[in-house]
Design a protein around this motif. Structure first.
Motif, PDB file in Angstrom:
ATOM      1  N   LYS A  48     -15.776 -13.450  -4.288  1.00  0.00           N
ATOM      2  CA  LYS A  48     -15.938 -12.496  -3.195  1.00  0.00           C
ATOM      3  C   LYS A  48     -14.552 -12.201  -2.619  1.00  0.00           C
ATOM      4  CE  LYS A  48     -18.491 -10.116  -0.266  1.00  0.00           C
ATOM      5  NZ  LYS A  48     -19.442 -10.833   0.617  1.00  0.00           N
ATOM      6  N   VAL A  49     -14.154 -10.931  -2.637  1.00  0.00           N
ATOM      7  CA  VAL A  49     -12.827 -10.528  -2.169  1.00  0.00           C
ATOM      8  C   VAL A  49     -12.964  -9.779  -0.855  1.00  0.00           C
ATOM      9  CG1 VAL A  49     -10.731  -9.232  -2.706  1.00  0.00           C
ATOM     10  CG2 VAL A  49     -12.009 -10.351  -4.546  1.00  0.00           C
ATOM     11  N   ALA A  50     -12.336 -10.300   0.184  1.00  0.00           N
ATOM     12  CA  ALA A  50     -12.394  -9.673   1.500  1.00  0.00           C
ATOM     13  C   ALA A  50     -11.481  -8.450   1.550  1.00  0.00           C
ATOM     14  CB  ALA A  50     -11.983 -10.677   2.578  1.00  0.00           C
ATOM     15  N   VAL A  51     -11.761  -7.539   2.465  1.00  0.00           N
ATOM     16  CA  VAL A  51     -10.902  -6.376   2.678  1.00  0.00           C
ATOM     17  C   VAL A  51      -9.558  -6.856   3.209  1.00  0.00           C
ATOM     18  CG1 VAL A  51     -10.610  -4.240   3.998  1.00  0.00           C
ATOM     19  CG2 VAL A  51     -12.864  -4.865   3.100  1.00  0.00           C
ATOM     20  N   SER A  52      -8.467  -6.386   2.602  1.00  0.00           N
ATOM     21  CA  SER A  52      -7.132  -6.901   2.942  1.00  0.00           C
ATOM     22  C   SER A  52      -6.515  -6.233   4.161  1.00  0.00           C
ATOM     23  CB  SER A  52      -6.190  -6.721   1.745  1.00  0.00           C
ATOM     24  OG  SER A  52      -6.033  -5.348   1.419  1.00  0.00           O
ATOM     25  N   VAL A  53      -7.120  -5.149   4.630  1.00  0.00           N
ATOM     26  CA  VAL A  53      -6.557  -4.420   5.781  1.00  0.00           C
ATOM     27  C   VAL A  53      -7.215  -4.925   7.066  1.00  0.00           C
ATOM     28  CG1 VAL A  53      -6.114  -2.160   6.773  1.00  0.00           C
ATOM     29  CG2 VAL A  53      -6.273  -2.415   4.298  1.00  0.00           C
ATOM     30  N   PRO A  54      -6.434  -5.403   8.027  1.00  0.00           N
ATOM     31  CA  PRO A  54      -7.030  -5.935   9.255  1.00  0.00           C
ATOM     32  C   PRO A  54      -7.403  -4.836  10.246  1.00  0.00           C
ATOM     33  CG  PRO A  54      -4.652  -6.136   9.351  1.00  0.00           C
ATOM     34  CD  PRO A  54      -4.967  -5.574   7.990  1.00  0.00           C
ATOM     35  N   THR A  55      -8.329  -5.147  11.123  1.00  0.00           N
ATOM     36  CA  THR A  55      -8.692  -4.236  12.202  1.00  0.00           C
ATOM     37  C   THR A  55      -7.489  -4.042  13.131  1.00  0.00           C
ATOM     38  OG1 THR A  55     -10.981  -4.994  12.114  1.00  0.00           O
ATOM     39  CG2 THR A  55     -10.293  -3.866  14.115  1.00  0.00           C
ATOM     40  N   GLY A  56      -7.259  -2.785  13.529  1.00  0.00           N
ATOM     41  CA  GLY A  56      -6.128  -2.483  14.408  1.00  0.00           C
ATOM     42  C   GLY A  56      -4.897  -1.997  13.672  1.00  0.00           C
ATOM     43  N   ALA A  57      -4.892  -2.134  12.340  1.00  0.00           N
ATOM     44  CA  ALA A  57      -3.731  -1.713  11.548  1.00  0.00           C
ATOM     45  C   ALA A  57      -3.652  -0.194  11.493  1.00  0.00           C
ATOM     46  CB  ALA A  57      -3.809  -2.294  10.144  1.00  0.00           C
ATOM     47  N   GLU A  58      -2.421   0.327  11.514  1.00  0.00           N
ATOM     48  CA  GLU A  58      -2.192   1.759  11.312  1.00  0.00           C
ATOM     49  C   GLU A  58      -2.018   1.981   9.809  1.00  0.00           C
ATOM     50  OE1 GLU A  58      -2.061   4.295  13.484  1.00  0.00           O
ATOM     51  OE2 GLU A  58      -2.475   3.049  15.242  1.00  0.00           O
ATOM     52  N   VAL A  59      -2.812   2.871   9.248  1.00  0.00           N
ATOM     53  CA  VAL A  59      -2.808   3.057   7.798  1.00  0.00           C
ATOM     54  C   VAL A  59      -2.584   4.519   7.435  1.00  0.00           C
ATOM     55  CG1 VAL A  59      -4.283   1.063   7.367  1.00  0.00           C
ATOM     56  CG2 VAL A  59      -5.319   3.330   7.702  1.00  0.00           C
ATOM     57  N   VAL A  60      -2.134   4.714   6.197  1.00  0.00           N
ATOM     58  CA  VAL A  60      -2.018   6.042   5.598  1.00  0.00           C
ATOM     59  C   VAL A  60      -2.964   6.065   4.413  1.00  0.00           C
ATOM     60  CG1 VAL A  60      -0.481   7.648   4.425  1.00  0.00           C
ATOM     61  CG2 VAL A  60       0.375   6.287   6.332  1.00  0.00           C
ATOM     62  N   TYR A  61      -3.704   7.155   4.253  1.00  0.00           N
ATOM     63  CA  TYR A  61      -4.718   7.213   3.206  1.00  0.00           C
ATOM     64  C   TYR A  61      -4.563   8.497   2.380  1.00  0.00           C
ATOM     65  CZ  TYR A  61      -6.783   9.737   7.139  1.00  0.00           C
ATOM     66  OH  TYR A  61      -6.976  10.571   8.207  1.00  0.00           O
ATOM     67  N   SER A  62      -5.235   8.520   1.242  1.00  0.00           N
ATOM     68  CA  SER A  62      -5.209   9.690   0.372  1.00  0.00           C
ATOM     69  C   SER A  62      -5.784  10.903   1.104  1.00  0.00           C
ATOM     70  CB  SER A  62      -6.016   9.425  -0.908  1.00  0.00           C
ATOM     71  OG  SER A  62      -5.462   8.342  -1.622  1.00  0.00           O
ATOM     72  N   LYS A  63      -5.211  12.066   0.828  1.00  0.00           N
ATOM     73  CA  LYS A  63      -5.486  13.269   1.617  1.00  0.00           C
ATOM     74  C   LYS A  63      -6.947  13.686   1.615  1.00  0.00           C
ATOM     75  CE  LYS A  63      -3.448  17.773   2.549  1.00  0.00           C
ATOM     76  NZ  LYS A  63      -2.402  18.732   2.167  1.00  0.00           N
TER      77      LYS A  63
END
Length: 248
Positions: free
Chosen positions: A107-122
């Motif tokens: 089981k692999v947890a989501v690596s991005v934490p809550t509160g993080a500022e992210v850039v995503y595909s358009k």
């Protein structure tokens, strides 16, 4: 006699006018119905509105809920932009994450934490309007990287992505002719700034990338997502598989 009167030139013109008017009216009603259908079609593509009775949105699996940054409403010179020309934002704050996904027996947890500022595909994800604000539900793999500052050069790529500073475009040819912006060839060469931790293998383990920061690389011309940093330099984030060669 009545038939002869109806065949008279004046009556023919009158009858023709009535027929033309009817055709115009019919065409107008058809056009109106088509416009209504178009409007209905556009409405379907709008963000899904979550009604106030729901107080939370919990993503499932490896999905992430991101609060979208608002579009720029005016230029740096102070000119206000209509909504049709406003740049669609590609970043936001992670509000909630799913429980992760299963890879093999792990089981692999989501690596991005809550509160993080992210850039995503358009063009990734599904837009929803929640609590009066625009949000996006997307898969973790659609997140390009985490941005800890306001500058894209500090982007930390995720998975098997690579951040590259694009080489500057030549302003003139080898023969000394000056090039306009329209005729300058877009480069597909740049310097690797940062690399992600690697993609997951079949057992849920990260496979480190064989590309290192500082390398000069040749990459696919139409791959990745392009960004501009605060110093007006061009950057591109793409998959490691889109890097074709290391130059030395």
């Amino acid at each position: 006699m009545a038939s002869l009167q109806l065949s008279a030139p004046g009556m023919m013109a009158s009858t023709s006018l009535v027929a033309t008017t009817r055709r115009a009216s019919t065409f107008g009603s058809l056009q109106f119905r088509q416009e209504k259908r178009c409007r209905r079609g556009l409405a379907v593509k709008a963000a899904t509105v979550v009604t106030p009775k729901y107080t939370s949105v919990k993503p499932l699996g490896d999905r992430v809920l991101v609060k979208v940054k608002s579009s720029e409403e005016k230029t740096s010179g102070g000119i206000f932009l209509p909504s049709t020309v406003q740049t669609k934002p590609q970043g936001g704050e992670v509000v909630s994450v799913g429980e992760g996904r299963k890879v093999g027996d792990k089981k692999v947890a989501v690596s991005v934490p809550t509160g993080a500022e992210v850039v995503y595909s358009k063009y990734a994800g599904t837009e929803i309007e929640f609590d009066g604000l625009k949000h996006l539900i997307l898969k973790e793999d659609d997140i390009i990287g985490v941005l800890e500052t306001e500058d894209v050069k500090d982007l930390k790529p995720l998975s098997d992505r690579v951040l590259i500073k694009v080489a500057e475009v030549e302003d003139k040819t080898a023969g000394g002719l000056l090039l306009t912006e329209a005729t300058k060839e877009k480069p597909s060469i740049g310097t690797v700034v940062a690399v992600g931790p690697g993609a997951l293998d079949d057992e849920g383990k990260r496979e480190p990338l064989n590309i290192t920061p500082g390398s000069t690389v040749l990459y696919s011309k139409y791959a990745g997502s392009e960004f501009k940093s605060s110093d007006d330099s061009d950057y591109i984030a793409l998959r490691a598989s889109d890097v074709m060669a290391v130059l030395s």
